[in-house]
Design a protein around this motif. Structure first.
Motif, short mmCIF file in Angstrom:
data_model
loop_
_atom_site.label_atom_id
_atom_site.label_comp_id
_atom_site.label_asym_id
_atom_site.label_seq_id
_atom_site.Cartn_x
_atom_site.Cartn_y
_atom_site.Cartn_z
N THR A 36 0.37 7.41 46.13
CA THR A 36 1.74 8.68 46.14
C THR A 36 1.25 8.88 47.41
O THR A 36 2.21 9.09 47.97
CB THR A 36 1.02 9.80 45.06
N THR A 248 0.68 14.33 42.48
CA THR A 248 1.06 12.89 41.02
C THR A 248 1.29 13.51 40.84
O THR A 248 1.81 12.91 39.90
CB THR A 248 -0.77 12.61 41.31
N TYR A 251 5.14 12.92 40.91
CA TYR A 251 5.10 11.80 40.42
C TYR A 251 5.74 12.11 39.36
O TYR A 251 6.58 10.64 38.56
CB TYR A 251 4.77 11.22 40.98
N ARG A 255 8.99 11.01 37.13
CA ARG A 255 8.83 9.70 36.02
C ARG A 255 9.40 10.00 34.40
O ARG A 255 10.78 9.28 34.15
CB ARG A 255 7.51 9.21 35.71
N GLY A 413 9.31 6.37 40.27
CA GLY A 413 8.71 6.48 41.97
C GLY A 413 8.84 7.97 42.76
O GLY A 413 10.04 8.04 42.23
N LEU A 414 8.34 7.89 43.56
CA LEU A 414 9.03 9.70 44.16
C LEU A 414 10.11 8.90 45.44
O LEU A 414 10.80 9.29 45.62
CB LEU A 414 7.73 9.73 45.29
#
Length: 802
Positions: A36, A248, A251, A255, A413-414
């Motif tokens: 990330t 994180t 993310y 997600r 994913g970002l």
């Protein structure tokens, strides 16, 4: 003139979390933190704090933008008018106890102490060097706690518990303003700091959020969390631990809630008094100026009110859709031992389920019924949706409303497209469609934003290509088209070309993922059809697809019971140019990239070792690949890797997953390394030595081993081999007809009598019914025999009695 600064970015060479099917599991936080951070390199816009003072209009750029729909500034009570029952102030220090020593617990008391300019709630105080926030151990190895209501009797509380209690009592005080409370969304918003030491339900993830806001925070999963807040006594640094953990956790939120426009996070730093708002979207992150929660109490109160009482749009949800509480399941192991990427599908009201829920066992090659109880019935039930099923929510496209019936697919994913696909039913006429919701690279008015629409129109009439029903650029409640650029106060060189526009497509027909084939013959037939689609696109329409991967290859069911292959996702398709050079962007998903594409991209990997690594956007320019050479032979090679992936990572029809472990060298894992050079080398080694292919294939796919060997031979020299001097020794580019003839040859060799899972299930039911009838007959016969024996015995007794 000094040379321009340059930096390495994984995004600019096509390496993204959403494109790597084998990025680490969510519980591998060390690797996920690293990925990330690399993904956000140069893509974090941080607003300066010196633009803010105590004025209402000095909130910077980000906060007024995301809270645009919160038009309630005049409804927020002045700080000195905030009142709460004393009983609601859970944690109190000596000052608060003295201040309210004469007040009854049910009595209303002020929440702000104008004399000392502090909140009348116990908050963490800067003290000795043994003090830490965020629940980490102090020097003596014990978790730092603070005193509560009664200094002698109240249990000690953590910094997270103090702040969550403060946020909740502040919510109570603000809710006393009836008009403000009436603006509150239908969902409850409660703060909780208990997860700083306790894992979130559902998935074992070592990342524990300090404070979360959710409807039921004590029992929440990542799919339910609306906002995360992180605490630290240190000053905020982009390279610090707090920033990394925010990356994180953002993310994880995106997600498990992929339909969100952005994830909203809070950091509270510098002795836990400076608040920042962090927004993570599919172009990176942007951070607001900091606001002191006491010296800038009015600005802090506005931000807090918008988060708690504003519309869901304020905290990152899409105003054009409503999706009820869903639990996104953990990633399917069939993608890889380390993969977070999976398809999502029919979700029940109680729990999330994969579209095809299978057991871990295999279907033997002789095709008997599965021996694991419940496997086949589950397969059948979950692939046959009832027409009257309750919608999961609704979504709008232009003037049409669609009921969401199923979440078919979601990327992760970002940075990236953030694609979510839904099966939906149009409310006006009951017709069913597939809706693709994604973020397309480009500004609102860029022509490339609608490239997929243009390509689908150009491909109209070719069987196996989806038909476009309608499309739209998604707008916010203000009417403005949603684009990630609007959240940035400036455009710097490092973030140039990363803006994304929210686009929604409605298409027909529906399809199954390729791995959800019913028989081996249907699987190979679909592969042949997909090659035919590529051939017609290239030769008849002059269009190159460029993104042939596992989730872009599908099977369409016909009304007559037959099926054919489909090729979807034409977003990166291009008009074929004479020199075959195209901009980077549609190279595909890493495990399915051809050796030629990997070789061109891998040369840029070396810059990752020597390049500058920083997250903050700057005047540094990302090292760009420019263009790559790509033609239809790359797409044909990609399709081969899709075939191999399915034969190795699955164990039967309808997406039956195979158990694989990291102890063995599985080819799909070797083809999915973060290092593109390693991926290329692994594929090159495969074509030099295929002796272990039998050990790689699942037993169910053993009849397809001859096809795999012949296909390997066909592709061996598709990528030119060179000598040490760089001379090409042999190069035999594959053609469409080569692959079609090969697939038809092996298609003719496959038996027609393989039973599909539906037929297997019907056979099982029939056999069960036959057995039940036989059992009933035996029972009746035994009962009759028993009854006859009783009657005979009774008659004899009567006879003797006479």
């Amino acid at each position: 003139m000094p040379p321009k600064k340059r930096h390495y970015s994984t995004v600019t060479i096509g390496k993204k979390l959403s494109y790597l099917l084998t990025v680490p599991l969510v519980n591998d936080m060390t690797s996920t933190d690293k990925l990330t951070t690399l993904e956000l390199n140069g893509l974090v816009v941080q607003e300066l704090s010196d633009v803010c003072d105590n004025g209402w209009h000095n909130l910077g750029h980000l906060i007024p933008t995301i809270f645009e729909s919160f038009n309630a500034t005049e409804l927020i009570p002045p700080v000195n008018q905030l009142l709460v029952p004393l009983s609601k102030i859970k944690y109190r220090d000596e000052r608060i106890n003295k201040l309210f020593c004469d007040n009854a617990e049910e009595e209303l008391v002020p929440l702000w102490d104008a004399k000392v300019k502090k909140w009348n709630c116990k908050l963490p105080e800067a003290s000795s060097d043994s003090y830490t926030a965020s629940g980490r151990a102090n020097k003596d190895g014990k978790r730092k706690t603070v005193l509560g209501l009664d200094w002698e009797e109240e249990s000690r509380a953590t910094a997270e518990e103090l702040f969550s209690a403060f946020f909740n009592v502040l919510t109570v005080a603000l809710a006393r303003e009836a008009r403000l409370s009436a603006m509150r969304s239908s969902s409850n918003r409660v703060w909780n700091g208990g997860h700083s030491t306790k894992q979130i339900k559902g998935v074992k993830i070592s990342r524990k959020p300090n404070i979360i806001m959710a409807e039921d925070p004590a029992n929440s999963e990542w799919a339910h969390i609306k906002v995360v807040a992180e605490l630290t006594t240190s000053r905020f640094k982009l390279s610090g631990r707090l920033a990394k953990t925010l990356d994180t956790k953002a993310y994880l939120i995106l997600r498990y809630q992929p339909w969100r426009r952005f994830a909203l996070m809070l950091s509270i730093s510098n002795n836990c008094r400076e608040l920042r708002v962090h927004v993570y979207d599919h172009s990176g992150s942007t951070i607001s100026p900091h606001f002191h929660i006491e010296s800038q109490k009015d600005l802090f109160l506005y931000i807090f009110s918008a988060i708690v009482f504003g519309k869901d749009e304020c905290i990152g949800f899409d105003p054009t859709m409503i999706i009820r509480e869903l639990k996104i399941p953990p990633p399917s192991n069939h993608l890889s031992p380390l993969s977070p990427l999976s398809s999502f599908s029919s979700l029940s009201s109680e729990e999330a389920r994969h579209d095809v829920k299978t057991a871990s066992g295999q279907l033997p090659t002789k095709d008997p019924l599965p021996t694991i109880a419940g496997t086949t019935p589950t397969l059948l039930v979950e692939t046959c949706d009832s027409p009257s099923q309750e919608p999961l929510g609704n979504i709008h496209v232009n003037d049409n409303k669609y009921d969401i019936l199923k979440v078919i697919f979601s990327s992760t994913g970002l940075i990236g497209r953030g694609t979510v696909c839904y099966r939906a039913r149009r409310a006006s006429d009951g017709q069913e469609f597939v809706i693709k919701d994604h973020w397309v690279l480009g500004d609102v008015d860029d022509a490339d934003v609608l490239n997929e629409i243009a390509m689908m129109k150009a491909m109209e009439g070719i069987p196996g290509v989806p038909k476009l029903e309608e499309y739209c650029k998604v707008a916010l409640s203000s009417g403005e088209v949603d684009n990630t650029r609007r959240y940035r106060c400036s455009q710097l060189a490092s973030s140039k070309g990363t803006w994304r526009t929210h686009v929604r497509l409605v298409m027909k027909p529906q399809g199954r993922c390729l791995q959800e084939f019913r028989t081996r013959k249907e699987f190979i037939r679909a592969m042949r059809d997909i090659v035919s689609i590529q051939k017609k696109a290239v030769q008849d329409r002059g269009i190159l697809h460029r993104d042939c991967s596992l989730y872009n290859t599908m099977i369409e069911d016909k009304d007559d019971g037959s099926s054919n292959g489909m090729l979807i996702d034409w977003e990166f398709a291009v008009r074929i140019l004479p020199d075959d050079h195209y901009p980077l962007g549609g190279t595909g998903t890493v495990p399915f990239l051809s050796r030629s594409i990997l070789g061109q991209l891998a040369v840029w990997d070396k810059y990752s070792r020597n390049s500058r690594h920083f997250k903050e956007a700057s005047d540094s320019q990302a090292i760009s690949v420019g263009s790559i050479k790509q033609d239809f032979t790359d797409d044909l090679e990609s399709l081969f890797y899709v075939f191999m992936w399915i034969c190795i990572m699955f164990s039967g029809p309808l997406g039956m997953k195979r158990k694989v472990t990291l102890e063995e060298d599985w080819l799909p894992y070797e083809w999915s390394r973060v290092s593109l050079r390693l991926c290329q080398n692994a594929k090159g080694m495969y074509f030099l030595n295929i002796s272990d292919l039998l050990q790689q294939f699942d037993p169910y796919f053993a009849p397809l081993l001859p096809l795999a060997r012949d296909w390997t031979d066909l592709l061996r020299y598709n990528f030119p081999s060179t000598t040490a001097e760089g001379k090409i020794t042999e190069h035999k580019p594959v053609t469409f007809d080569n692959v079609i003839e090969l697939l038809e040859k092996h298609l003719a060799l496959l038996p027609d009598d393989e039973l599909s899972p539906e037929r297997l299930f019907r056979q099982m039911v029939t056999n069960k019914n036959i057995q039940d009838v036989a059992d009933r007959a035996d029972i009746i016969k035994n009962m009759c025999n028993s009854g006859a024996a009783i009657s005979s015995s009774t008659a004899r007794k009567k006879c003797w009695s006479k």
